[in-house]
Design a protein around this motif. Sequence first.
Motif, PDB file in Angstrom:
ATOM      1  N   ARG A  36       0.799  -1.132   0.026  1.00 21.50           N
ATOM      2  CA  ARG A  36       0.120  -0.062   0.009  1.00 21.50           C
ATOM      3  C   ARG A  36       0.878   1.142   0.069  1.00 21.50           C
ATOM      4  O   ARG A  36       0.570   2.252  -0.669  1.00 21.50           O
ATOM      5  CB  ARG A  36      -0.862  -0.009   1.073  1.00 21.50           C
ATOM      6  N   ARG A  37       1.793   1.214   0.674  1.00 24.34           N
ATOM      7  CA  ARG A  37       2.684   2.473   0.851  1.00 24.34           C
ATOM      8  C   ARG A  37       3.500   2.502  -0.644  1.00 24.34           C
ATOM      9  O   ARG A  37       3.645   3.871  -0.979  1.00 24.34           O
ATOM     10  CB  ARG A  37       3.573   2.257   2.054  1.00 24.34           C
ATOM     11  N   LEU A  38       4.107   1.716  -1.014  1.00 21.29           N
ATOM     12  CA  LEU A  38       4.574   1.943  -2.382  1.00 21.29           C
ATOM     13  C   LEU A  38       3.625   2.249  -3.586  1.00 21.29           C
ATOM     14  O   LEU A  38       4.261   3.308  -4.407  1.00 21.29           O
ATOM     15  CB  LEU A  38       5.292   0.507  -2.593  1.00 21.29           C
ATOM     16  N   ARG A  39       2.497   1.733  -3.735  1.00 18.41           N
ATOM     17  CA  ARG A  39       1.598   1.944  -4.614  1.00 18.41           C
ATOM     18  C   ARG A  39       0.527   3.104  -4.482  1.00 18.41           C
ATOM     19  O   ARG A  39       0.284   3.771  -5.400  1.00 18.41           O
ATOM     20  CB  ARG A  39       0.724   0.723  -5.214  1.00 18.41           C
ATOM     21  N   ASP A  54      -3.545  -3.978  -3.251  1.00 17.64           N
ATOM     22  CA  ASP A  54      -3.719  -2.784  -3.561  1.00 17.64           C
ATOM     23  C   ASP A  54      -4.930  -2.024  -3.141  1.00 17.64           C
ATOM     24  O   ASP A  54      -5.759  -2.492  -2.941  1.00 17.64           O
ATOM     25  CB  ASP A  54      -3.768  -2.500  -4.972  1.00 17.64           C
ATOM     26  N   VAL A  55      -4.965  -0.427  -2.772  1.00 15.78           N
ATOM     27  CA  VAL A  55      -6.087   0.287  -2.382  1.00 15.78           C
ATOM     28  C   VAL A  55      -6.330   0.952  -3.518  1.00 15.78           C
ATOM     29  O   VAL A  55      -5.851   1.741  -3.945  1.00 15.78           O
ATOM     30  CB  VAL A  55      -5.795   0.809  -0.830  1.00 15.78           C
ATOM     31  N   VAL A  56      -7.835   1.367  -4.046  1.00 14.71           N
ATOM     32  CA  VAL A  56      -8.302   2.448  -4.769  1.00 14.71           C
ATOM     33  C   VAL A  56      -9.372   2.808  -3.984  1.00 14.71           C
ATOM     34  O   VAL A  56      -9.945   2.715  -3.354  1.00 14.71           O
ATOM     35  CB  VAL A  56      -8.632   1.638  -6.069  1.00 14.71           C
ATOM     36  N   THR A  64      -9.818  -2.559  -1.245  1.00 12.53           N
ATOM     37  CA  THR A  64      -8.638  -3.183  -1.043  1.00 12.53           C
ATOM     38  C   THR A  64      -8.810  -4.529  -2.103  1.00 12.53           C
ATOM     39  O   THR A  64      -9.869  -5.396  -2.197  1.00 12.53           O
ATOM     40  CB  THR A  64      -8.185  -3.798   0.064  1.00 12.53           C
ATOM     41  N   ALA A  65      -7.705  -4.626  -3.072  1.00 10.42           N
ATOM     42  CA  ALA A  65      -7.755  -6.068  -4.112  1.00 10.42           C
ATOM     43  C   ALA A  65      -7.663  -7.117  -3.220  1.00 10.42           C
ATOM     44  O   ALA A  65      -6.442  -6.996  -2.355  1.00 10.42           O
ATOM     45  CB  ALA A  65      -6.764  -5.622  -4.956  1.00 10.42           C
TER      46      ALA A  65
END
Length: 85
Positions: A36-39, A54-56, A64-65
């Motif tokens: 999460r921090r990187l993306r 991954d969070v959108v 969250t995926a």
Amino acid sequence: MARRSRTRARLAGPVVDDGPGARRRPVGPVGGDRGRRLRGVGAWKPSRVYVQGDVVVHDGTEYTAKWWTRNQEPGDRWGPWEPSS
């Protein structure tokens, strides 16, 4: 005096290219807090590939995926996204 190299550093390992005009970015670790921090958190885009963790944001809700996905809209109860708490 040493000369500076004008060669750009290449990204090591796999990268994600989100299309024309987008910056290429390295693929970070899958899942967990570090991913999460990187993306980062951004708006969901159908053409982008997302991996577990991954969070959108989509329609004002953060998701969250649960696994690898592309072009699957968040909000489907049986899909690859779950609302973040």
